[in-house]
Design a protein around this motif. Structure first.
Motif, PDB file in Angstrom:
ATOM      1  N   LYS A 180      52.522 -17.161  59.617  1.00 34.44           N
ATOM      2  CA  LYS A 180      52.839 -15.735  59.632  1.00 34.44           C
ATOM      3  C   LYS A 180      54.342 -15.543  59.476  1.00 34.44           C
ATOM      4  O   LYS A 180      55.140 -16.109  60.230  1.00 34.44           O
ATOM      5  CB  LYS A 180      52.389 -15.124  60.969  1.00 34.44           C
ATOM      6  N   THR A 181      54.735 -14.762  58.501  1.00 34.29           N
ATOM      7  CA  THR A 181      56.143 -14.435  58.308  1.00 34.29           C
ATOM      8  C   THR A 181      56.287 -12.923  58.333  1.00 34.29           C
ATOM      9  O   THR A 181      55.515 -12.215  57.688  1.00 34.29           O
ATOM     10  CB  THR A 181      56.632 -14.989  56.950  1.00 34.29           C
ATOM     11  N   GLU A 220      60.143 -21.020  74.282  1.00 36.90           N
ATOM     12  CA  GLU A 220      61.229 -20.080  74.544  1.00 36.90           C
ATOM     13  C   GLU A 220      60.994 -18.741  73.839  1.00 36.90           C
ATOM     14  O   GLU A 220      60.109 -18.615  73.005  1.00 36.90           O
ATOM     15  CB  GLU A 220      62.548 -20.690  74.105  1.00 36.90           C
ATOM     16  N   SER A 221      61.855 -17.782  74.195  1.00 32.08           N
ATOM     17  CA  SER A 221      61.774 -16.457  73.608  1.00 32.08           C
ATOM     18  C   SER A 221      61.902 -16.540  72.087  1.00 32.08           C
ATOM     19  O   SER A 221      62.743 -17.259  71.568  1.00 32.08           O
ATOM     20  CB  SER A 221      62.900 -15.605  74.186  1.00 32.08           C
ATOM     21  N   LYS A 280      59.884 -22.560  67.731  1.00 33.53           N
ATOM     22  CA  LYS A 280      60.115 -21.915  66.433  1.00 33.53           C
ATOM     23  C   LYS A 280      58.851 -21.822  65.591  1.00 33.53           C
ATOM     24  O   LYS A 280      58.849 -22.175  64.404  1.00 33.53           O
ATOM     25  CB  LYS A 280      61.211 -22.662  65.674  1.00 33.53           C
ATOM     26  N   GLY A 281      57.782 -21.391  66.219  1.00 32.24           N
ATOM     27  CA  GLY A 281      56.560 -21.137  65.462  1.00 32.24           C
ATOM     28  C   GLY A 281      55.691 -22.352  65.206  1.00 32.24           C
ATOM     29  O   GLY A 281      54.637 -22.245  64.595  1.00 32.24           O
ATOM     30  N   THR A 282      56.138 -23.518  65.684  1.00 27.23           N
ATOM     31  CA  THR A 282      55.352 -24.741  65.479  1.00 27.23           C
ATOM     32  C   THR A 282      54.837 -25.252  66.819  1.00 27.23           C
ATOM     33  O   THR A 282      55.573 -25.224  67.809  1.00 27.23           O
ATOM     34  CB  THR A 282      56.234 -25.838  64.834  1.00 27.23           C
ATOM     35  N   ALA A 286      57.472 -16.546  61.815  1.00 25.31           N
ATOM     36  CA  ALA A 286      57.161 -16.445  63.250  1.00 25.31           C
ATOM     37  C   ALA A 286      56.166 -17.514  63.688  1.00 25.31           C
ATOM     38  O   ALA A 286      56.251 -18.035  64.796  1.00 25.31           O
ATOM     39  CB  ALA A 286      56.617 -15.052  63.568  1.00 25.31           C
ATOM     40  N   VAL A 287      55.213 -17.842  62.832  1.00 22.71           N
ATOM     41  CA  VAL A 287      54.212 -18.866  63.149  1.00 22.71           C
ATOM     42  C   VAL A 287      54.083 -19.787  61.942  1.00 22.71           C
ATOM     43  O   VAL A 287      53.912 -19.331  60.815  1.00 22.71           O
ATOM     44  CB  VAL A 287      52.835 -18.216  63.459  1.00 22.71           C
TER      45      VAL A 287
END
Ligand SMILES: Nc1ncnc2c1ncn2[C@@H]1O[C@H](COP(=O)(O)OP(=O)(O)OP(=O)(O)O)[C@@H](O)[C@H]1O
Ligand SMILES: [Mg+2]
Length: 256
Positions: free
Chosen positions: A11-12, A41-42, A223-225, A22-23
Motif C-alpha cells: 500500500k502506497t 514504531e510510529s 517501515k511497512g515490512t 506504508a505497507v
C-alpha cells in the motif's frame, strides 16, 4: 468467524512524486478467537494494516482473504455480514465518540447501521447487553462523553464495537491514553470478552504489557515490512531480527 488473512499486501499513499509507501508486502493470518499483536514504531504502517484487514482501506496489490475467499469476490450478502462481524476500538475514546451523542445513542448507532429494521425494544435490549458486557452501568444511558471518565469512555467504545456481535475486532492502541490502573482493568475486560464472545483481535500497540496481556502471536513492523513474526513469548525472550532487539530494548530503557 472464518480465518482472516492478508497475502503479500502493498500500500502506497499519494501519487506521483509525493508517495508514501506504508505497507510493503505484509502477509498475516488471524485465526478465530485468537489475538495477533502488531508492534512497531510510529509510522510503521500499523493502523493502515488494521484498516486494510477491515476492508476499509484500498491497497495496491496482494489479497485480503475472509475464510479463504477473496474480499473483492464476496457477494453482497457476505460483504454485509463481514461488515457486521468486524469492528474497531480506537485509541482516543474522547475523540472517537461524538460529543453530541449520549452514551445510549453512541452504542445503538452501529445497530441502526447494520440492523435498520430492529424493533425499538430489542434495539435497547441489545445495547444494554453490550453495556453490561463492557461493565458499564446502563444508568449512564443519557450521559454525554464529556460527563464520563476516560475509562468509561473507552468502555463505551468497546460496547459500540461489540454491539453487533462481531467476531473480529481491531484494537488500535486501545489503552494508550489511559492511566495505568485503568489500563489493567480495560485489558481484563477485553480478555474476558474475547473468551465469552470468541472474538479474534488484531491488537495494535506500543505497550509491551498490553501485548503480554492479550497476544499469543506478534508481527513486528518496520517501515511497512514485517521483520519478525512468531509467538510473543519467543519474540520477547529471543528476538531474531535486529530491529526487534532495538525496539524491545528501547522500551525496556524507557521503563528504567
Ligand atoms: N491518509 C494518509 N495519507 C497519506 N499518508 C498516510 C495516510 N495515512 C498514513 N499515512 C502514512 O503512512 C505511513 C504509515 O502510517 P500508519 O498510520 O499506518 O502508521 P502507524 O504505525 O499506525 O503509526 P502510529 O503508531 O503513529 O499510529 C506513515 O508514513 C504515514 O504518514
Ligand atoms: Mg496508528
Amino acid at each position: 468467524m472464518s480465518t482472516l488473512a492478508l497475502e503479500n499486501v502493498h500500500k502506497t499513499y499519494g501519487r506521483g512524486k509525493r508517495t508514501v509507501p506504508a505497507v510493503r508486502g505484509v502477509s498475516l493470518t488471524i485465526e478465530p478467537g485468537t489475538t495477533l499483536g502488531l508492534i512497531g514504531e510510529s509510522g510503521s504502517g500499523k493502523s493502515t494494516l488494521g484498516r486494510i484487514c477491515l476492508g476499509a482501506e484500498r491497497f495496491d496489490s496482494g489479497r485480503l482473504l475472509v475464510g479463504g475467499e477473496d474480499f473483492t469476490a464476496l457477494s453482497r450478502e457476505r460483504l454485509a455480514e463481514f461488515r457486521r462481524r468486524t469492528s474497531i476500538v480506537l485509541q482516543e475514546p474522547g475523540l472517537a465518540l461524538n460529543p453530541r451523542r449520549t452514551l445510549g445513542e453512541s452504542v445503538t448507532e452501529p445497530l441502526d447501521v447494520h440492523f435498520p429494521r430492529l424493533p425499538a425494544a430489542e434495539r435497547r435490549e441489545r445495547a444494554e447487553h453490550a453495556l453490561q458486557l463492557a461493565h458499564l452501568d446502563p444508568g449512564l444511558w443519557d450521559r454525554y462523553p464529556g460527563e464520563l471518565s476516560g475509562g468509561q469512555q473507552q468502555r463505551v467504545g468497546i460496547a459500540r464495537a461489540i454491539v453487533t456481535e462481531p467476531e473480529f475486532v481491531v484494537l488500535d492502541e486501545p489503552t494508550a491514553s489511559l492511566d495505568l490502573s485503568v489500563r489493567g482493568r480495560i485489558l481484563e475486560t477485553m480478555r474476558e470478552l474475547q473468551e465469552r464472545l470468541g472474538l479474534a483481535y488484531l491488537l495494535i500497540t506500543h505497550d509491551m504489557a498490553t501485548v503480554s496481556a492479550l497476544a499469543e502471536r506478534v508481527i513486528v513492523l518496520y517501515k511497512g515490512t514485517a521483520v519478525e513474526t512468531g509467538e510473543w513469548r519467543r519474540v520477547r525472550n529471543d528476538p531474531q531480527a535486529e530491529y526487534t532487539r532495538t525496539l524491545l530494548s528501547a522500551v525496556l530503557t524507557m521503563r528504567t
